[in-house]
Design an enzyme around this catalytic site. Structure first.
Site, PDB file in Angstrom:
ATOM      1  N   SER A  61      60.866 -26.752 -66.512  1.00 28.82           N
ATOM      2  CA  SER A  61      61.473 -25.814 -67.485  1.00 28.82           C
ATOM      3  C   SER A  61      62.083 -24.867 -66.540  1.00 28.82           C
ATOM      4  O   SER A  61      62.780 -23.893 -67.060  1.00 28.82           O
ATOM      5  CB  SER A  61      60.623 -25.170 -68.666  1.00 28.82           C
ATOM      6  OG  SER A  61      59.440 -24.367 -68.085  1.00 28.82           O
ATOM      7  N   ASN A 118      49.936 -20.110 -71.133  1.00 25.31           N
ATOM      8  CA  ASN A 118      49.955 -20.452 -72.488  1.00 25.31           C
ATOM      9  C   ASN A 118      50.357 -18.951 -73.122  1.00 25.31           C
ATOM     10  O   ASN A 118      51.199 -18.881 -73.935  1.00 25.31           O
ATOM     11  CB  ASN A 118      48.976 -21.150 -73.231  1.00 25.31           C
ATOM     12  CG  ASN A 118      48.506 -22.346 -72.866  1.00 25.31           C
ATOM     13  OD1 ASN A 118      49.593 -22.990 -71.977  1.00 25.31           O
ATOM     14  ND2 ASN A 118      47.518 -23.011 -73.083  1.00 25.31           N
ATOM     15  N   THR A 155      87.527 -18.269-107.980  1.00 25.01           N
ATOM     16  CA  THR A 155      86.311 -18.937-108.457  1.00 25.01           C
ATOM     17  C   THR A 155      86.699 -20.433-108.143  1.00 25.01           C
ATOM     18  O   THR A 155      88.141 -20.838-108.523  1.00 25.01           O
ATOM     19  CB  THR A 155      85.805 -18.869-109.681  1.00 25.01           C
ATOM     20  OG1 THR A 155      86.508 -19.093-110.892  1.00 25.01           O
ATOM     21  CG2 THR A 155      85.193 -17.243-109.903  1.00 25.01           C
ATOM     22  N   SER A 211      99.869 -24.021 -80.574  1.00 23.24           N
ATOM     23  CA  SER A 211      99.973 -25.503 -80.580  1.00 23.24           C
ATOM     24  C   SER A 211     100.769 -25.770 -78.986  1.00 23.24           C
ATOM     25  O   SER A 211     101.572 -24.958 -78.892  1.00 23.24           O
ATOM     26  CB  SER A 211     100.783 -26.198 -81.713  1.00 23.24           C
ATOM     27  OG  SER A 211     101.056 -27.532 -81.248  1.00 23.24           O
ATOM     28  N   LYS A 255     103.662 -22.598 -83.951  1.00 22.24           N
ATOM     29  CA  LYS A 255     102.493 -22.552 -84.739  1.00 22.24           C
ATOM     30  C   LYS A 255     101.696 -21.139 -84.417  1.00 22.24           C
ATOM     31  O   LYS A 255     101.642 -20.797 -82.924  1.00 22.24           O
ATOM     32  CB  LYS A 255     101.566 -23.762 -84.404  1.00 22.24           C
ATOM     33  CG  LYS A 255     102.159 -24.969 -84.923  1.00 22.24           C
ATOM     34  CD  LYS A 255     101.566 -25.058 -86.425  1.00 22.24           C
ATOM     35  CE  LYS A 255     100.156 -25.624 -86.454  1.00 22.24           C
ATOM     36  NZ  LYS A 255      99.813 -25.697 -87.831  1.00 22.24           N
ATOM     37  N   ASN A 294      97.709 -20.637 -84.926  1.00 19.76           N
ATOM     38  CA  ASN A 294      96.479 -20.940 -85.591  1.00 19.76           C
ATOM     39  C   ASN A 294      95.043 -20.059 -85.568  1.00 19.76           C
ATOM     40  O   ASN A 294      95.196 -19.404 -84.608  1.00 19.76           O
ATOM     41  CB  ASN A 294      96.061 -22.430 -84.864  1.00 19.76           C
ATOM     42  CG  ASN A 294      97.332 -23.392 -85.260  1.00 19.76           C
ATOM     43  OD1 ASN A 294      98.059 -23.488 -86.241  1.00 19.76           O
ATOM     44  ND2 ASN A 294      97.593 -24.142 -84.041  1.00 19.76           N
ATOM     45  N   TYR A 303      48.020 -24.953 -77.795  1.00 15.56           N
ATOM     46  CA  TYR A 303      49.167 -25.521 -77.039  1.00 15.56           C
ATOM     47  C   TYR A 303      49.473 -26.655 -76.874  1.00 15.56           C
ATOM     48  O   TYR A 303      48.332 -27.747 -76.477  1.00 15.56           O
ATOM     49  CB  TYR A 303      49.145 -24.709 -75.702  1.00 15.56           C
ATOM     50  CG  TYR A 303      50.273 -24.837 -74.802  1.00 15.56           C
ATOM     51  CD1 TYR A 303      51.402 -23.904 -75.036  1.00 15.56           C
ATOM     52  CD2 TYR A 303      50.712 -25.951 -73.994  1.00 15.56           C
ATOM     53  CE1 TYR A 303      52.685 -24.269 -74.214  1.00 15.56           C
ATOM     54  CE2 TYR A 303      51.722 -26.299 -73.252  1.00 15.56           C
ATOM     55  CZ  TYR A 303      52.821 -25.237 -73.455  1.00 15.56           C
ATOM     56  OH  TYR A 303      54.144 -25.489 -72.832  1.00 15.56           O
ATOM     57  N   GLN A 354      57.524 -26.169 -75.050  1.00 20.87           N
ATOM     58  CA  GLN A 354      58.470 -25.877 -74.085  1.00 20.87           C
ATOM     59  C   GLN A 354      59.820 -26.252 -74.546  1.00 20.87           C
ATOM     60  O   GLN A 354      60.923 -25.404 -74.173  1.00 20.87           O
ATOM     61  CB  GLN A 354      58.142 -26.560 -72.883  1.00 20.87           C
ATOM     62  CG  GLN A 354      59.064 -26.668 -71.707  1.00 20.87           C
ATOM     63  CD  GLN A 354      58.525 -26.994 -70.400  1.00 20.87           C
ATOM     64  OE1 GLN A 354      57.818 -26.571 -69.828  1.00 20.87           O
ATOM     65  NE2 GLN A 354      59.302 -28.044 -69.889  1.00 20.87           N
TER      66      GLN A 354
HETATM   67  N1  ARG Z   1      56.650 -24.020 -69.374  1.00 26.63           N
HETATM   68  C1  ARG Z   1      55.897 -23.922 -70.294  1.00 26.63           C
HETATM   69  C2  ARG Z   1      56.439 -23.673 -71.597  1.00 26.63           C
HETATM   70  O1  ARG Z   1      57.335 -23.150 -71.676  1.00 26.63           O
HETATM   71  C3  ARG Z   1      54.715 -23.000 -69.957  1.00 26.63           C
HETATM   72  C4  ARG Z   1      53.175 -23.327 -70.423  1.00 26.63           C
HETATM   73  C5  ARG Z   1      52.672 -24.396 -69.742  1.00 26.63           C
HETATM   74  N2  ARG Z   1      51.149 -24.432 -70.036  1.00 26.63           N
HETATM   75  C6  ARG Z   1      50.533 -25.619 -69.787  1.00 26.63           C
HETATM   76  N3  ARG Z   1      49.426 -25.463 -70.299  1.00 26.63           N
HETATM   77  N4  ARG Z   1      51.051 -26.590 -69.549  1.00 26.63           N
HETATM   78  O2  ARG Z   1      55.926 -24.007 -72.712  1.00 26.63           O
END
Ligand code: ARG
Length: 498
Positions: free
Chosen positions: A35, A118, A163, A283, A289, A291, A323, A328
């Site tokens: 991520s 977590n 209405t 346009s 036009k 818009n 978790y 994520q």
């Molecule tokens: N990148 C993870 C998220 O956004 C962070 C937590 C990851 N924790 C784990 N136990 N893999 O949720």
């Protein structure tokens, strides 16, 4: 890698500073798992969370002050280098920790004592979302301001009210616009509520099961400006209902905006108002036009926000405690929603503030289609006829008027009364009061029940809406001050070690 193994011996057995993170991260799923790119949104949040945690660990004697100083110094360097300069990692939490360890050596790994990613990620999301929600609150305040200002200017500008999209009864532009100021006021309240439940600290919940270290969760909450801690450590790491609540509040606001935008598109189409060029498009082929594209896009954002809410709730539904990696993919829904809705809300505010209402067109239209019919029925009912009978007289007159070029005159009404009642309309009311009830402006002025369109009612509701707006402005400022004071306290606490 999971959180159970935060550090271990690297491939290079001589180099203790190498953190073993490669076992689970090199395969084809590497990018899917990561991520890191999207985590740029919580980069600053993670630095603040790391700092507060390290300060607390040192204050509790869990890590030495000089280790805290080194780690905090390294975090400053990480901040200066920026998110783009982070080493590769599964996420921003891992990458920042790696950067700190690269800088400080193995002692850098003490930063992750008595916590897990977590509780860390949950804290980061809440910390960042607070700022986003306050921005969303601010845009709703600006929109209310625009609506109320235009409403005050047009408290007596008569317009047709609808209405079923059919002309129904005359009202005023002020009455119409303050109806939206009221709706947006409730949107503000929902966003503030969502803020208050977002503003709770999960930090120290660890993976879900707490920690044997003597941590001080109140202290990290205070250093991060949170109103309170999320008590149960399993709830702390798992809960994402704050995301659902915030996204729902945003989707509801987007839905409010979509109705307002739709009306403005229709009103522009009928020539009731002219949008400023700044909020219009032209346009590429039809030179004449102009818009209302900004309002059409605003209308569409309700689809985006509702889609994000649906995606989020579907992701959260049926997840096992505690978790799971599904999480994520939860908060990005909320971040996308807040970005889209804040933009749409501020566009709507600008479009409303700069629109030009065409009083003459509106007045002529308010007079068309026997829109004062209900007023005539009310007049007869006030004179003692049962409302249902009055309704019948006027309905017959409206039908007759449809086939005549004269429109609804007192004569047509009188003929209808003869048919229904067997006696003249003027047995009940005089001609002058019928003529007056047929006039849209007089009709509006007569409807002075509480919250109605009569000018004094509209002015009173604008006044109380402005008072409520000022109160909400104070609520926003108080929350901003709480966050700013915590930022200062955190910085001061950090400086004691660096
Ligand atoms: N990148 C993870 C998220 O956004 C962070 C937590 C990851 N924790 C784990 N136990 N893999 O949720």
């Amino acid at each position: 890698m999971g959180d159970d193994a935060t550090a271990g011996s690297g491939d290079d057995a001589d180099d203790e500073t190498v953190v073993r993170r490669d076992r689970f991260s090199g395969g084809p799923a590497r990018e899917f798992l990561s991520s890191l790119a999207g985590d740029s949104r919580i980069f600053d949040a993670d630095l603040a969370v790391d700092r507060a945690h390290v300060v607390m660990l040192a204050e509790q004697g869990i890590i030495d002050d000089d280790v805290a100083g080194e780690v905090l110094g390294a975090l400053d360097d990480v901040e200066s280098a920026g998110h783009g300069d982070l080493p590769d990692g599964e996420d921003v939490h891992e990458a920042i920790e790696s950067a700190v360890i690269d800088c400080v050596g193995p002692d850098g790994g003490k930063m992750h004592t008595a916590r897990s990613r977590n509780d860390e990620v949950a804290t980061c999301i809440r910390y960042r979302l607070r700022a986003d929600l306050l921005e969303a609150v601010e845009t709703t305040l600006a929109l209310r301001e625009s609506l109320l200002e235009a409403a005050a200017e047009h408290s007596e500008t008569v317009m047709p009210g609808y209405t079923h999209l059919q002309p129904a009864q005359p009202t005023t532009v002020g009455h119409y616009l303050s109806s939206y100021a009221a709706a947006v006021g409730r949107d503000t309240a929902r966003l503030l509520d969502a803020y208050d439940r977002t503003n709770e600290s999960p930090l120290g919940g660890a993976a879900f099961a707490g920690t044997p270290f003597d941590i001080d969760r109140e202290r990290t909450a205070e250093l991060l400006g949170f109103g309170r801690v999320v008590e149960n450590s399993m709830d702390a790491a798992s809960a994402r209902d704050f995301l659902a609540e915030a996204t729902a509040a945003l989707a509801i606001h987007a839905t409010t905006l979509s109705g307002l935008a739709e009306d403005i598109v229709v009103f522009a189409n009928k020539g009731y108002l002219d949008l400023s060029d700044d909020y219009s498009s032209t346009s590429s082929i039809m030179p004449q036009k102009k818009n209302p594209d900004t309002l059409e896009l605003t209308r569409a954002v309700a689809g985006d926000a509702t889609g994000e809410l649906t995606g989020l709730l579907t992701t959260l539904k049926g997840l096992p405690r505690a978790y799971n990696r599904d999480l994520q993919r939860a908060h990005p829904h909320t971040f996308r929603a807040v970005d889209a809705v804040v933009e749409a809300s501020s566009i709507a505010a600008g479009a409303v503030a700069t629109a030009d209402w065409n009083a003459e067109v509106l007045a002529a239209e308010a007079d068309a289609g026997f829109a004062t019919a209900t007023g005539i029925a009310d007049l007869l009912a006030m004179a003692g006829l049962p409302f249902r009978t009055a309704h019948e007289v006027v309905a017959l007159a409206a039908e007759e008027a449809e086939h005549s070029d004269d429109g609804v005159t007192a004569a047509v009404l009188d003929a209808a009364a003869e048919d229904v009642l067997g006696e003249s309309l003027f047995e009940y009311v005089d001609e002058k009061s019928v003529e007056s009830a047929l006039d849209p402006a007089a009709s509006v002025a007569s409807r002075d029940s509480r919250g109605g369109p009569a000018a004094e009612q509209v002015e009173a509701s604008i006044k109380s809406a402005r008072e409520a707006l000022a109160v909400d402005g104070d609520e926003l400022a108080a929350r901003r001050e709480q966050v700013a004071a915590a930022d200062d306290a955190l910085q001061e606490a950090v400086e004691a070690y660096v």
